[in-house]
Design a protein around this motif. Structure first.
Motif, short mmCIF file in Angstrom:
data_model
loop_
_atom_site.label_atom_id
_atom_site.label_comp_id
_atom_site.label_asym_id
_atom_site.label_seq_id
_atom_site.Cartn_x
_atom_site.Cartn_y
_atom_site.Cartn_z
N PHE A 355 -44.13 -20.50 46.31
CA PHE A 355 -44.67 -21.80 45.90
C PHE A 355 -44.26 -22.90 46.87
O PHE A 355 -45.03 -23.82 47.14
N SER A 356 -43.07 -22.81 47.42
CA SER A 356 -42.62 -23.84 48.35
C SER A 356 -43.17 -23.63 49.75
O SER A 356 -43.54 -24.59 50.44
N VAL A 357 -43.29 -22.36 50.19
CA VAL A 357 -43.75 -22.11 51.55
C VAL A 357 -45.24 -22.34 51.69
O VAL A 357 -45.75 -22.54 52.79
N MET A 358 -45.97 -22.34 50.57
CA MET A 358 -47.41 -22.60 50.64
C MET A 358 -47.71 -24.04 51.05
O MET A 358 -48.86 -24.36 51.38
N LYS A 359 -46.72 -24.89 51.02
CA LYS A 359 -46.91 -26.27 51.45
C LYS A 359 -46.74 -26.44 52.95
O LYS A 359 -46.89 -27.54 53.47
N GLU A 360 -46.41 -25.33 53.64
CA GLU A 360 -46.36 -25.34 55.10
C GLU A 360 -47.77 -25.12 55.66
O GLU A 360 -48.56 -24.35 55.11
N THR A 361 -48.07 -25.80 56.76
CA THR A 361 -49.43 -25.73 57.32
C THR A 361 -49.82 -24.32 57.70
O THR A 361 -50.91 -23.84 57.34
N ALA A 362 -48.97 -23.62 58.45
CA ALA A 362 -49.32 -22.29 58.94
C ALA A 362 -49.51 -21.30 57.79
O ALA A 362 -50.48 -20.54 57.77
N PHE A 363 -48.59 -21.32 56.83
CA PHE A 363 -48.69 -20.35 55.75
C PHE A 363 -49.82 -20.70 54.79
O PHE A 363 -50.39 -19.80 54.16
#
Length: 807
Positions: A355-363
């Protein structure tokens, strides 16, 4: 060494070009020209140290500040995190070798060498690279020559060169000069795959390269040059074009069109396409081994922009292979596959991190592709464990909202729509105010695709831009100018802004709305038909607004309401047709009009015919509307339009489905009457027979059929040599054609529902049948005395022939 001869030219001048490191922004990709280079990706000579150059292509993208601190760009602290690696030291090529390859370049690139001799020279020159492949491939000047040699040699020398440098292939692929050499070699492999005899040799060579890459795949995946080479290698193993934009990168406009149901999914298109010769086992090996070897560095691969592109390409190429995807996707989202079972792939700890890493552009880009290709069981688990009860929070994020759009676009059933509506159904206004109109558009498109919550979506959207105590006339204008309306402090005093470009996503939302059944979109129909004539004309000049008008004219609304909008554009059709986008609007207006309005449109185009014919779209539009036919014979033009529309109406009233009957009635001459189907058919047949039989006089019939603007031309065998026989045959042909067309139309009813273009083609055949029917009735109504005269002539001829035989 190869003998060159005395005509060898001197050493070529050094080519200089520059590469700006800061130009490699997040999500940027590079397309290569035929020589494997792009002007914006030129390589810059490094001047750090004497005798060797250090490759700094894996440096993080940051700016140095005078005080010594590092100021990051737009990316987060994890965006360009790379695995530490030993820098590659590029050795300098000795002068003798450099001179030799310079002479080779002058000979090979000359025009006096034939193809057979060129192949021999290229092969012999490649043999001289043994043991020096990495130095030559990473040299800025000689790498150009190597590309030419790899393009011109035979497959055996090509495979020999690649096998010799297989151990150094990762270093070559990560070099700014060597990456172009690697790309050229892979493209040459693709060309040689057309020969079946070379497939096993190429497969063995590629297998050696893949085994070297999976030793340390993270370095290659996270390198801006190696990422592109690796994606090309994956495409080669699949058997698709190496320069395919569908797999290297996908344009945002293409993705958006798929999400809003404006074009079919790329996965369906790729499955229907005929692929070239590929190596599917090698593709699965390379993908799985890259992830297995990079398991401990999966966090780095998730957030790095270049590795994300590699993983996206691999997932798209494996679409439809559920077993492989069920193994790869859980690894990508950080799950431990040792304890994974069907229905329980995602662990609790992975859910929190995801849920937190989905806010990264690449991921976020990677997650969009995961949702697109995920098997149904894994999609359901992602939907339930990760996204449920978090959709609005994720939609509020500037990166996460794109993941939600992908989730909505690939919802599998109405149960998913029910959960989605519970969380987002009451948040339309909040989403539009935050600028998340893409989520609203994806939700409306999903409701249309799954036929669920369509009416609720339309009502929620209207309520978001128009309060209950306000008339619905302002709905369409406010959606056309979403930003202008929601940024206005006093929304009650908002008016149509002058000279402002219409909101792209707002126009796409309206296009999706007008594709829904008419009973759900009555407020929108009232709003667009109530717009002032000046506003309608201004909207038709805007690219987004014009698409909205076209969507309304193609909707299920009644023909009377459509003509109400078309009338407001009278006097402007000539000006609109001069614009490339406006010509489509003119054509839609013509299709939705009756004969009198069509005549008015064609009259306006006739006034600008000379200027319009000089434009790109003009000749096509003039031909479709038969402007020349109207200029020569207006009466015949009107008769053709009336007969064509009547035949179309009869056809769709008989064979059209319930959904497209109302959508097609607006392009007919007559309004639909509330009568039973048999009575309607009889009445329409009488009208067709009456109009065509009175207009088709004996002298006019042939002109009517042979006119260049008519729907079809009747051609029968023997027409030129035996006119009487052709005429008799034509009567029989018309009778059988009438029955045959009806039977064919019934058999293709299901196919017609899926293909509107095919439906129009069948309708055109029905129009041709109507014309033939009129000619048949005309001939059947000939005076009896003419028929008796013909019989007497035949009897006289038979008697005379008998007399000759007796004599």
């Amino acid at each position: 060494m190869v003998s060159i001869g005395s005509k060898a030219l001197p050493l070529r001048k050094s080519k200089t070009s520059y590469l700006t490191e800061a130009s490699f922004m997040a999500g940027e990709d590079y397309s290569y020209d035929k020589r494997g280079r792009k002007s914006s990706m030129n390589r810059k000579a490094m001047k750090k140290g004497t005798g060797f150059n250090v490759d700094h292509s894996t440096e993080s993208l940051s700016h140095s500040v005078p005080d010594g601190t590092v100021k990051a760009q737009k990316f987060s602290k994890h965006q360009n995190a790379l695995v530490p690696q030993t820098p590659f030291v590029r050795k300098q090529v000795d002068p003798e070798t450099a001179k030799y390859f310079s002479e080779i370049a002058n000979v090979v690139e000359g025009t006096e060498v034939d193809l057979e001799e060129r192949s021999v020279i290229c092969g012999n020159a490649l043999e001289e690279t043994r043991g020096k492949e990495i130095e030559l491939a990473t040299d800025y000047i000689i790498s150009h020559t190597l590309q030419t040699l790899l393009e011109g040699c035979d497959v055996h020398h090509l495979c020999g060169f690649m096998r010799s440098c297989a151990k150094d292939f990762p270093c070559i692929a990560m070099d700014r000069s060597g990456s172009h050499v690697a790309e050229t070699a892979l493209k040459s492999f693709a060309l040689h795959l057309q020969d079946d005899e070379t497939q096993s040799l190429i497969e063995e060579t590629l297998s050696m390269i893949c085994q070297e890459i999976v030793v340390n795949p993270v370095d290659v995946m996270c390198n801006c040059y190696g990422s592109h080479v690796l994606r090309s290698l994956l495409c080669l193993c699949k058997g698709v074009a190496l320069d395919s934009s569908e797999f290297h990168t996908t344009k945002s406009s293409t993705v958006l069109a798929e999400r809003l149901n404006f074009r079919p999914s790329r996965l369906d298109e790729n499955n229907s396409q005929q692929l070239q010769q590929g190596f599917p086992d090698l593709l699965k090996f390379l993908t799985s081994e890259m992830l297995n070897c990079a398991g401990k560095d999966i966090v780095t691969l998730q957030v790095n922009q270049y590795s994300s592109l590699v993983l996206q390409t691999a997932l798209k190429l494996l679409a439809g292979h559920e077993l492989e995807l069920l193994h790869i996707i859980p690894v990508l989202i950080g799950c431990n596959m040792e304890n994974a079972v069907e229905g329980n792939y995602i662990e609790v700890t992975a859910m929190r991190n995801l849920f937190s890493v989905m806010k990264e552009t690449a991921f976020s880009h990677l997650m969009e592709v995961i949702l697109e290709v995920a098997p149904e069981t894994l999609y359901n688990e992602l939907f339930t464990k990760v996204f449920r009860n978090s959709l609005f929070e994720m939609s509020s994020h500037h990166c996460g909202n794109f993941v939600v759009q992908a989730l909505l676009s690939h919802a599998r059933d109405r149960g998913h729509m029910e959960f989605i509506w519970e969380e987002l159904g009451s948040r339309f206004k909040d989403l539009l105010e935050m600028g998340r109109s893409g989520v609203v558009a994806s939700l409306i498109a999903a409701s249309h695709r799954l036929h669920s919550h369509e009416h609720k979506c339309c009502h929620a959207l209207a309520a978001a831009v128009c309060s209950e105590n306000e008339p619905p006339t302002g709905i369409v204008p406010r959606i056309l100018f979403l930003e202008s309306y929601f940024f206005c402090k006093d929304k009650s005093s908002w008016n149509w802004p002058k000279g402002v470009k219409m909101h792209v996503m707002g126009s796409l939302i309206l296009q999706s709305v007008f594709r829904l059944p008419s009973q759900y979109i009555q407020p929108y129909i009232t709003s667009i038909t109530s717009m002032e004539a000046d506003y309608v004309f201004e909207a038709s000049k805007d690219s987004g607004g014009a698409r909205v008008i076209e969507a309304f004219l193609s909707s299920n609304a009644s023909g009377k309401l459509k003509r109400k909008l078309v009338v407001k554009l009278q006097g402007h059709f000539g000006e609109l047709s001069m614009h490339q986008s406006g010509s489509f609007t003119v054509e839609k207006c013509f299709s939705a009009s009756n004969v009198s309005l069509r005549e008015a449109i064609v009259s306006e185009l006739l006034a600008v015919q000379t200027e319009l014919s000089r434009t790109k779209q003009g000749p096509v539009l003039l031909r479709k509307l038969d402007v020349d036919g109207y200029a020569r014979r207006p009466d015949q033009w009107k008769l053709r339009q009336a007969s064509k529309q009547s035949a179309y109406k009869e056809f769709y009233s008989t064979f059209g489905s319930k959904e497209n009957k109302s959508s097609k009635n607006d392009s007919f001459l007559l309004e639909a009457h509330h009568t039973s189907q048999p009575e309607k058919l009889k009445m329409l047949r009488k009208e067709i027979d009456a109009s065509l039989s009175t207009a088709a006089a004996p002298s006019l019939g042939s002109q009517f059929l042979g006119h260049e603007g008519s729907t079809t031309k009747l051609k029968m065998p023997g027409h030129k040599r035996h006119p009487e026989r052709a005429e008799q045959h034509g009567e029989k042909f018309t009778k059988h054609a009438m029955d045959g067309d009806v039977l064919k139309s019934k058999n293709k009813r299901q196919k017609k529902k899926k293909n509107n273009g095919g439906t129009e083609h069948i309708a055109a055949a029905a129009a041709s049948k109507t014309i033939d029917d009129a000619i048949y009735h005309q001939k059947a109504s000939q005076p009896d005395d003419q028929k008796t005269k013909k019989r007497h002539r035949k009897d006289d001829s038979s008697k005379s022939s008998m007399k000759k035989l007796k004599a």
